[in-house]
Scaffold this motif. Structure first.
Motif, short mmCIF file in Angstrom:
data_model
loop_
_atom_site.label_atom_id
_atom_site.label_comp_id
_atom_site.label_asym_id
_atom_site.label_seq_id
_atom_site.Cartn_x
_atom_site.Cartn_y
_atom_site.Cartn_z
N GLY A 178 0.80 -1.22 0.00
CA GLY A 178 0.00 0.00 0.00
C GLY A 178 0.83 1.27 0.00
O GLY A 178 0.33 2.35 0.29
N LEU A 179 2.14 1.15 -0.32
CA LEU A 179 2.98 2.35 -0.37
C LEU A 179 2.59 3.19 -1.58
O LEU A 179 2.28 2.65 -2.63
CB LEU A 179 4.45 1.96 -0.47
N PRO A 180 2.62 4.52 -1.44
CA PRO A 180 2.32 5.37 -2.60
C PRO A 180 3.41 5.26 -3.65
O PRO A 180 4.56 4.96 -3.32
CB PRO A 180 2.26 6.78 -2.00
N PRO A 181 3.06 5.51 -4.93
CA PRO A 181 4.02 5.31 -6.02
C PRO A 181 5.33 6.06 -5.82
O PRO A 181 6.40 5.53 -6.14
CB PRO A 181 3.27 5.88 -7.24
#
Lengths: 328, 303
Positions: B209-212
């Protein structure tokens, strides 16, 4: 029973360079995962089982696209959710373990860093609290000297240890659903048993539902309550695990069962299903398994069978239905 | 770690001795007698003879080599024949010019190259990608002297184009020198990043779920930059040893210009000095690359 995830009529296709037509990898798949249950998704490599899980997670490769269908998770359709919203669920309420523990962890970040970043992404824990939680997780998944291992890099750990770290990472936020994509395929048999036991244990403790993607019927028997058998992008059979092993109906499932190596007289050849999986761009007009099926009739080659309920939720995509079972 | 570094430094000693031998040998076989060049062939024979003797030109090759190496170890690279000053002093005087230019060009190439490479990789096959890769390719493939002349002609009314008078004199040479490096770094960054983004651990990072942005900077870039940093370390050492063409075109009195004038004047000690200086810098650059490499990549550290 209430379903934690309900996939309906999922269609996923892929583009490839220089071609206008798209290869359809998953064709109208429906699948339900009951809360707290373990569902197996079984099939040969290339049948679309991993693609199914990746599209639910929103992790399809660039050239992949969900063309139709829905995936309901806690009242939301995951397939329509914007990436920002989906990210809040990923690693938090749905998480995933992959097949290759050797390559699934980042080689230049410590195990601890990779664990804490997952925790801190979805909580407001500070560094110290996240570290304490990560060490606790490492202990939970059975890693000795967890505090030391916290500072290790992935290459300092064995394959089994790395998969334990992956599981620890996936369980960090005690998700509602854990998708395990062939989690034990790359491991030794003895390690495999340990990992499966660990997953069972975590499930019992946290009530997590599991989608177990595998081609290994032994793993299915060990872990699953229900099983979906996939062939060439479609579900060909669905049954609870006891029905499947006692009395499977589809010729493909029967072939899979017969392919399991067992104690046979020396010199006797192992059974294998003849032929290979059809090309995604050149599917047979009728039943997709017909070209490889020993029982196929003319009708099988011309007409496409639907999923037929054999009673008690036992579904089978075959004109011969239960009759196939009685043939041999 | 420290052991690894010490070992790498010790290995450079025989390499350096070999390089000195090679340079010494090559400059001995090239035609052109320094004395005649210096004296313009007007001199009487006995004067020439005396001069040759005082410069030890008639001694056996290995004796002269040995003498040179021993002097070198004491930090003495001999006297420049043309300038009649110690070679080390001459180089030390020229080096600040080269150093300023090199650092500016290196910074320019990193600040341009890495972000452009990342952007191209992330926006693969977009207009931005094609445009920046086109400009990079242009920078890499155009001859430096040609780019230098074009820029001089274009900006002759706005910026100084020759000699050194304040920091503005460094702008054009920096762009000329940095552009090709920037192009190389951008292309390397792009291809490495694309390669890294295909890895399983990137999918794992996204599955958390880490942001890009975090996935790219924390997970992909660190892996993708390992080879780029090697190139950067070697690049800066070669820049520091003097950009011969750029310095000549822009009349910057750096180490590169020094080497050119040494060749023109058959000034053997000065030429030897600049070449050895270059060699030392390149060796040092490789050493730094090696050490950086093992700092970034933990897999190398343990072995």
């Amino acid at each position: 029973m209430e379903n934690i995830l309900s996939i309906k009529d999922l269609v996923v296709s892929f583009a490839s360079d220089g071609r206008k037509d798209r290869a359809v990898a998953v064709n109208g798949l429906s699948l339900d995962i009951p809360r707290g249950g373990t569902v197996g998704l079984v099939g040969e490599s290339g049948c679309g089982k991993s693609v199914t899980s990746l599209s639910v997670m929103g992790l399809l490769a660039e050239n992949g696209r969900v063309d139709a269908g829905e995936a309901r998770f806690a009242g939301q359709d995951l397939l329509k959710l914007p990436d920002r919203e989906l990210r809040k669920l990923r690693g938090n309420r749905i998480s995933m373990i992959f097949q290759e523990p050797m390559t699934s962890l980042n080689p230049v970040l410590t195990v601890g860093r990779q664990l804490t970043e997952a925790i801190r992404q979805h909580s407001d824990m500070d560094k110290a609290a996240a570290k304490a939680r990560a060490i606790e997780l490492l202990e939970h998944v059975g890693i000795p000297e967890a505090a030391t291992r916290f500072g290790n890099y992935p290459h300092q750990l064995s394959g089994g240890m790395r998969q334990r770290v992956m599981i620890g990472m996936a369980m960090a936020m005690t998700p509602d659903l854990l998708i395990a994509d062939e989690p034990t395929t790359a491991l030794d048999v003895s390690i495999e048993a340990q990992i499966l036991r660990l997953m069972k244990d975590l499930q019992r403790r946290h009530g997590t539902s599991i989608l177990m993607i595998t081609h290994n019927l032994g793993v299915v028997a060990e872990l699953c309550d229900e099983v979906y058998v996939m062939y060439a992008g479609e579900v060909v059979e669905r049954a609870d695990v006891f029905t499947l092993f006692r009395d499977c109906a589809h010729p493909y499932t029967r072939g899979l069962m017969a392919s399991l190596p067992r104690m046979t007289p020396k010199g006797q050849r192992l059974y294998n299903i003849r032929g290979t999986v059809p090309n995604l761009r050149a599917m047979p007009a009728g039943c997709r398994f017909a070209p490889r099926c020993e029982l196929a009739s003319e009708r099988c080659h011309a007409e496409k069978p639907g999923l037929i309920d054999l009673g008690g939720g036992h579904l089978c995509r075959c004109f011969l239905r239960g009759e196939a079972a009685n043939h041999e | 770690m420290a052991k690894h570094i010490v070992k790498r430094i010790l290995i450079t000693i025989p390499v350096l001795l070999g390089i000195v031998l090679l340079i010494f040998f090559m400059l001995n076989v090239v035609p052109g007698d320094p004395v005649t060049v210096m004296m313009k062939e007007h001199l009487k024979e006995d004067v020439v003879e005396n001069l040759r003797k005082s410069m030890h030109l008639d001694d056996p090759f290995f004796l002269r080599y040995l003498r040179y190496v021993l002097d070198m170890l004491r930090g003495d690279l001999g006297m420049s024949w043309k300038l009649n000053r110690p070679v080390t002093k001459v180089i030390a005087q020229a080096f600040p010019y080269t150093c300023r230019l090199a650092v500016a060009a290196a910074l320019f190439s990193w600040i341009m190259g890495i972000p452009v490479g990342v952007l191209s990789a992330v926006k693969k096959n977009s207009l931005i990608d094609h445009l920046s890769m086109g400009v990079s390719l242009f920078g890499v493939s155009m001859p430096v002297f040609w780019v230098a002349l074009i820029l001089q002609n274009t900006f002759k009314n706005v910026l100084p184009v020759s000699g050194v008078s304040g920091w503005r004199s460094y702008i054009l040479p920096t762009v000329v020198l940095g552009w090709s490096s920037a192009g190389r770094i951008a292309r390397l960054t792009r291809s490495n990043l694309l390669e890294v983004l295909r890895n399983d651990y990137i999918r794992t990072a996204r599955s958390k779920g880490l942001p890009p942005f975090t996935v790219i900077t924390r997970h992909a870039l660190k892996n993708a930059l390992i080879p780029v940093i090697t190139v950067m370390a070697i690049q800066i050492s070669s820049l520091l040893s003097g950009a011969v063409i750029t310095e000549s075109v822009f009349a910057i009195p750096g180490v590169g210009s020094l080497a050119v004038s040494a060749i023109n004047n058959r000034d053997m000690p000065l030429l030897q000095g600049t070449v050895i200086f270059t060699a030392v810098l390149i060796i040092a650059g490789n050493l730094v690359a090696d050490v950086l490499y093992s700092i970034i990549d933990p897999r190398i550290r343990v072995e």
